[in-house]
Structure formats: C-alpha cells, structure tokens
Design a protein around this motif. Structure first.
Motif, PDB file in Angstrom:
ATOM      1  N   ALA A 184       0.840  -1.190   0.000  1.00 62.14           N
ATOM      2  CA  ALA A 184       0.000   0.000   0.000  1.00 62.14           C
ATOM      3  C   ALA A 184       0.879   1.245   0.000  1.00 62.14           C
ATOM      4  N   ARG A 185       0.697   2.087  -1.000  1.00 62.26           N
ATOM      5  CA  ARG A 185       1.499   3.296  -1.126  1.00 62.26           C
ATOM      6  C   ARG A 185       0.925   4.398  -0.247  1.00 62.26           C
ATOM      7  N   THR A 186       1.803   5.086   0.457  1.00 60.01           N
ATOM      8  CA  THR A 186       1.334   6.154   1.344  1.00 60.01           C
ATOM      9  C   THR A 186       1.725   7.534   0.821  1.00 60.01           C
ATOM     10  N   ARG A 187       2.576   7.602  -0.183  1.00 59.21           N
ATOM     11  CA  ARG A 187       3.016   8.887  -0.705  1.00 59.21           C
ATOM     12  C   ARG A 187       2.706   8.988  -2.185  1.00 59.21           C
ATOM     13  N   PHE A 188       2.100  10.063  -2.589  1.00 55.49           N
ATOM     14  CA  PHE A 188       1.905  10.362  -3.987  1.00 55.49           C
ATOM     15  C   PHE A 188       1.904  11.872  -4.137  1.00 55.49           C
ATOM     16  N   LEU A 189       2.089  12.325  -5.341  1.00 48.46           N
ATOM     17  CA  LEU A 189       2.101  13.760  -5.597  1.00 48.46           C
ATOM     18  C   LEU A 189       0.670  14.245  -5.844  1.00 48.46           C
ATOM     19  N   THR A 190       0.321  15.325  -5.196  1.00 50.81           N
ATOM     20  CA  THR A 190      -0.989  15.922  -5.443  1.00 50.81           C
ATOM     21  C   THR A 190      -0.993  16.556  -6.839  1.00 50.81           C
ATOM     22  N   LYS A 191      -2.156  16.932  -7.305  1.00 48.09           N
ATOM     23  CA  LYS A 191      -2.234  17.539  -8.634  1.00 48.09           C
ATOM     24  C   LYS A 191      -1.457  18.863  -8.684  1.00 48.09           C
ATOM     25  N   PHE A 192      -1.382  19.541  -7.546  1.00 46.00           N
ATOM     26  CA  PHE A 192      -0.631  20.804  -7.500  1.00 46.00           C
ATOM     27  C   PHE A 192       0.869  20.539  -7.573  1.00 46.00           C
ATOM     28  N   GLU A 193       1.315  19.472  -6.916  1.00 52.37           N
ATOM     29  CA  GLU A 193       2.740  19.108  -6.971  1.00 52.37           C
ATOM     30  C   GLU A 193       3.120  18.664  -8.382  1.00 52.37           C
ATOM     31  N   VAL A 194       2.228  17.911  -9.030  1.00 46.69           N
ATOM     32  CA  VAL A 194       2.495  17.465 -10.402  1.00 46.69           C
ATOM     33  C   VAL A 194       2.600  18.672 -11.334  1.00 46.69           C
ATOM     34  N   LYS A 195       1.734  19.638 -11.144  1.00 43.28           N
ATOM     35  CA  LYS A 195       1.776  20.862 -11.962  1.00 43.28           C
ATOM     36  C   LYS A 195       3.113  21.571 -11.800  1.00 43.28           C
ATOM     37  N   ARG A 196       3.595  21.677 -10.559  1.00 47.58           N
ATOM     38  CA  ARG A 196       4.872  22.352 -10.308  1.00 47.58           C
ATOM     39  C   ARG A 196       6.025  21.558 -10.929  1.00 47.58           C
ATOM     40  N   LEU A 197       5.944  20.234 -10.835  1.00 48.99           N
ATOM     41  CA  LEU A 197       6.988  19.393 -11.422  1.00 48.99           C
ATOM     42  C   LEU A 197       7.014  19.545 -12.943  1.00 48.99           C
TER      43      LEU A 197
ATOM     44  N   VAL B 130      17.628   8.440 -14.509  1.00 52.72           N
ATOM     45  CA  VAL B 130      17.453   9.905 -14.449  1.00 52.72           C
ATOM     46  C   VAL B 130      17.179  10.331 -13.012  1.00 52.72           C
ATOM     47  N   ARG B 131      17.598   9.508 -12.063  1.00 53.12           N
ATOM     48  CA  ARG B 131      17.272   9.755 -10.652  1.00 53.12           C
ATOM     49  C   ARG B 131      17.802  11.100 -10.153  1.00 53.12           C
ATOM     50  N   LYS B 132      19.049  11.414 -10.501  1.00 55.98           N
ATOM     51  CA  LYS B 132      19.643  12.659 -10.005  1.00 55.98           C
ATOM     52  C   LYS B 132      18.895  13.877 -10.535  1.00 55.98           C
ATOM     53  N   THR B 133      18.579  13.847 -11.820  1.00 56.38           N
ATOM     54  CA  THR B 133      17.834  14.963 -12.408  1.00 56.38           C
ATOM     55  C   THR B 133      16.440  15.048 -11.814  1.00 56.38           C
ATOM     56  N   PHE B 134      15.813  13.896 -11.623  1.00 55.15           N
ATOM     57  CA  PHE B 134      14.459  13.862 -11.050  1.00 55.15           C
ATOM     58  C   PHE B 134      14.460  14.494  -9.661  1.00 55.15           C
ATOM     59  N   LYS B 135      15.448  14.139  -8.857  1.00 55.33           N
ATOM     60  CA  LYS B 135      15.560  14.702  -7.511  1.00 55.33           C
ATOM     61  C   LYS B 135      15.762  16.211  -7.573  1.00 55.33           C
ATOM     62  N   LYS B 136      16.590  16.645  -8.516  1.00 58.94           N
ATOM     63  CA  LYS B 136      16.858  18.079  -8.678  1.00 58.94           C
ATOM     64  C   LYS B 136      15.578  18.836  -9.047  1.00 58.94           C
ATOM     65  N   LEU B 137      14.789  18.273  -9.951  1.00 56.10           N
ATOM     66  CA  LEU B 137      13.545  18.917 -10.376  1.00 56.10           C
ATOM     67  C   LEU B 137      12.511  18.930  -9.252  1.00 56.10           C
ATOM     68  N   LEU B 138      12.515  17.888  -8.426  1.00 54.35           N
ATOM     69  CA  LEU B 138      11.604  17.854  -7.271  1.00 54.35           C
ATOM     70  C   LEU B 138      11.939  18.993  -6.304  1.00 54.35           C
ATOM     71  N   VAL B 139      13.214  19.167  -6.039  1.00 58.32           N
ATOM     72  CA  VAL B 139      13.639  20.234  -5.132  1.00 58.32           C
ATOM     73  C   VAL B 139      13.253  21.596  -5.706  1.00 58.32           C
ATOM     74  N   ASN B 140      13.477  21.773  -7.008  1.00 60.23           N
ATOM     75  CA  ASN B 140      13.116  23.041  -7.658  1.00 60.23           C
ATOM     76  C   ASN B 140      11.609  23.310  -7.593  1.00 60.23           C
ATOM     77  N   ALA B 141      10.836  22.193  -7.593  1.00 59.14           N
ATOM     78  CA  ALA B 141       9.375  22.323  -7.529  1.00 59.14           C
ATOM     79  C   ALA B 141       8.868  22.382  -6.089  1.00 59.14           C
ATOM     80  N   LYS B 142       9.820  22.484  -5.150  1.00 60.44           N
ATOM     81  CA  LYS B 142       9.490  22.555  -3.720  1.00 60.44           C
ATOM     82  C   LYS B 142       8.738  21.305  -3.244  1.00 60.44           C
ATOM     83  N   ILE B 143       9.228  20.142  -3.676  1.00 66.24           N
ATOM     84  CA  ILE B 143       8.682  18.845  -3.272  1.00 66.24           C
ATOM     85  C   ILE B 143       9.778  18.084  -2.544  1.00 66.24           C
ATOM     86  N   ASP B 144       9.481  17.577  -1.355  1.00 61.47           N
ATOM     87  CA  ASP B 144      10.457  16.814  -0.568  1.00 61.47           C
ATOM     88  C   ASP B 144      10.783  15.513  -1.302  1.00 61.47           C
ATOM     89  N   PRO B 145      12.018  15.317  -1.733  1.00 55.37           N
ATOM     90  CA  PRO B 145      12.365  14.125  -2.521  1.00 55.37           C
ATOM     91  C   PRO B 145      12.678  12.882  -1.692  1.00 55.37           C
TER      92      PRO B 145
END
Length: 391
Positions: free
Chosen positions: A210-223, A315-330
């Motif tokens: 069971a997954r407990t973490r997902f990105l909200t629609k607002f987080e996806v928009k920022r990403l 692409v993990r490093k880039t993904f993490k970088k984009l999450l941080v830029n989008a103000k999402i805890d990676p």
C-alpha cells in the motif's frame, strides 16, 4: 516378512531392525512400483534408500538418502528420474558424479540463464541481481552442497545490507533474490542435478504494497513546470511522460520513434509487464514535451541516451533536482511515485477504478485498488457527506 512390497512411509517406518547376529550388515527390501528402488535397514534400525541398476552389463548403485531426511515419495521420484536417464542410454551415476563438481555459478551461467533468456522478458534483472548480490556470496558453492541455511542467511543478511545508493535493500528486493534462487534449485531438481530443493522451505517476506506517498495535482503541476523549463529535453520529456501517462519506467524507456503515431495521437506499447500490448493516447500537454525532444539519427528510441542505439537509463539525479526546484520533498518520492500519483489523482477526480485499471494496464483490478488511495481532501469530503446525512 515379504522383501518385495509397495513402499509407503508407514510401511518403511514399521520395518524391524536387521537381525543382530546376521552375517549381512543390512536387510534389503525392494519396491514393487519402481524397479531398482531399495530400502536397506541396518542392525540399529537405520533406514536408507538405494537405487540399483545394470548398465552395459555392469552393476551400479546410487545412494538416495536416509529415510527421515527424505520421504518415500522423494526416493521414488529420484529413482524414476534415474530410470529415465537409463532409457535415454546414459549412466545416471556418471552424470551424478559430473554434477557433484558443478558450482551454483556454473549452473546459473550454463543452464538457468540460457533458459530464462528465452522465457523471461526481465532476464537482465535476474542477471544483474545474480552478479551483484548472489554470485559474490554463493556463486562458488557446489550445487550439491548448497543448504537451506545458506540461502536463509543470505535472505536475512541482505535486508541489513546497504546497496550503492546508501540504503538497505528493500524487502521486495530481498524477495526477488530469493525467487531467483528458488527458480534455480527448482529447475536443478527437475533436471535431476540435485535430489532436494533446499530453497523450498524458505518463506518470502510479507510486503506492504500500500502506497502512502503520492504527488498531489498541485505538486504534479509544479513538477511539469520545472520539466518544461529544464534544458535537457530528453530527460524532461521522459519524466513528464511518466507523470502524464502512468506508464512504467521500463515502458517509457523502450518507446521507439516508430511506436509514435502523432497523426492519431497514440503511442503503441508492444510489450508491457503483463505481456500484452497497449495503446496510450497523447494529450496536448504530452505532445508539447514530446515535440521538443531532439531525435538522433542512429538511435531508434524516442528517449535516446548518449550511447548509440541505447535508450535513456537512470534519471534519478535529475528527477531529484527537479523535485527540489518544484518545492517537493524528494526523500520519500521515486520515479514510480509518478505512476502511483496518476492513479490516486484520477480516483480523487472521480474516475472509476475500471478506467484507472485500463490506464495503468493492470491485469487485475486488485492491483489498481492497491494504488488508488484517496487524498485526505477526498476523505474529508466523504466524512462531511456522511455527517450531512444525519442533520
């Protein structure tokens, strides 16, 4: 007592110890089901199984194991395999002696790997786990000397071992390693190389899928906004495709230019995890990312790597970088979270589980239900509606 009868565990257990003052050290009984299967009982009551046969006018015998260590059914199965070998014109004892010097690595490379290459699409994952995890620990072990405790120890210790990313192996990864070893020993048993499947008693870890973490629609928009602004359009398009389709990473990586039908706005996925082809529809948003990807002349993949003829990989490093830029805890987000987020946000938007199942290409609706966790906002609205019923 009759020395010839149909062997059963109960009858073998009831046989008396051999007479102490007898000149023979053991009493011998023959099974009427499998020709050549014998049970020898010593003067202390020890019982062991033997397979006797004649090959090219010469008599041979092969020890099958002690009663208690193996059952009558095991002894019959092993003896029957030896009989099949005889019918094929081969000497079971010679082949058994050859197998005695075969290591686990020998069997994996020369027998198991060629088999799974033809039958399993994810055979490269097996090879990677073998080379990185199993071979350093058990590869040099003789196959006939592999014990249940050896495999159990590896399964347990792996859960406390840190991999190259600095984290301990997840229970699911530990289970994947164990499943490879289970497949190897099961195949070796069926091939008559070993007499016992030592991995069979070992249990897999229970997983909480069971997954407990997902990105909200607002987080996806920022990403997606960060992806649009990112300079490497191949990586940006790769991540955006995951977020906008719910495809698996392997499915996106393997998309080829020829799989794209821009005119009809579809992507053809020839192979999915469940083995069935599927079609993904291209939205205007997704087309914007795909259209910005520069194609390479000598590479058939849409998301091409710098290596000629190879698709984009990590692409993990880039993904993490984009999450941080989008103000999402990676810290608790991975690429697969994007797939989960598609399901969760669709369910929260009122899309039926059946349609979500189709979007994610799940073979069973049960898999979709595991992913489709509702947002706290949806749960709060449900509680409000329930309270409204009693006003």
């Amino acid at each position: 007592m009759n020395k010839r009868f149909k062997f059963t565990d109960k009858l073998i257990q009831s046989l008396p110890a051999h007479i102490r003052d007898s000149r023979a050290t053991e009493a011998e009984y023959s099974d009427t089901d499998i020709t050549g299967l014998k049970c020898l009982i010593g003067k202390t009551g020890n019982r062991r199984f033997l397979f006797r046969y004649t090959f090219h006018s010469r008599k041979y015998s092969i020890s099958l194991g002690k009663f208690g260590d193996i059952k009558v059914s095991d002894a019959k199965r092993i003896a029957q395999k030896h009989r099949v070998t005889l019918l094929e014109g081969r000497n079971p004892k010679v082949e058994r002696d050859e197998h005695a010097h075969m290591t686990l690595n020998d069997f994996f490379v020369n027998h198991y790997l060629p088999l799974v290459r033809k039958r399993k699409r994810t055979w490269k994952d097996d090879l990677y786990r073998w080379q990185r995890i199993i071979e350093p620990q058990l590869g040099s072990t003789l196959l006939c000397e592999l014990r249940t405790l050896d495999v159990q120890r590896l399964h347990i210790e792996l859960a406390d071992t840190k991999h190259k990313y600095g984290k301990t192996y997840a229970p699911a990864t530990c289970n994947q390693v164990l499943l490879i070893l289970k497949a190897i020993t099961r195949y070796a048993l069926e091939a008559g190389v070993i007499d016992e499947d030592v991995c069979k008693p070992i249990k897999l870890y229970k997983l909480n899928n069971a997954r407990t973490r997902f990105l909200t629609k607002f987080e996806v928009k920022r990403l997606l906004k960060e992806c649009k602004a990112y300079s490497n359009k191949v990586i940006a398009g790769y991540i955006a495709t995951l977020a906008l389709t719910g495809l698996r990473c392997s499915e996106v990586s393997n998309i080829k230019v020829k799989d794209m039908d821009i005119k009809n706005r579809v992507i053809h996925i020839p192979h999915t995890k469940n083995g069935k082809p599927r079609t993904v529809y291209i939205t205007d948003t997704l087309l914007g990312f795909i259209g910005a990807i520069p194609l390479q002349r000598n590479n058939p993949y849409l998301f091409a790597s710098k290596v000629e003829g190879k698709p984009l990989k990590s692409v993990r490093k880039t993904f993490k970088k984009l999450l941080v830029n989008a103000k999402i805890d990676p810290s608790d987000v991975c690429l697969h979270t994007l797939r989960h987020s598609v399901a969760s946000n669709l369910v929260s938007a009122g899309v039926s589980l059946r349609l979500v199942q189709e979007q994610l290409s799940h073979a069973s609706i049960v898999s979709t239900q595991r992913y489709a966790k509702l947002t706290s906002e949806s749960m709060r609205n449900t509680s409000e509606q329930l309270a409204h019923l009693f006003k």
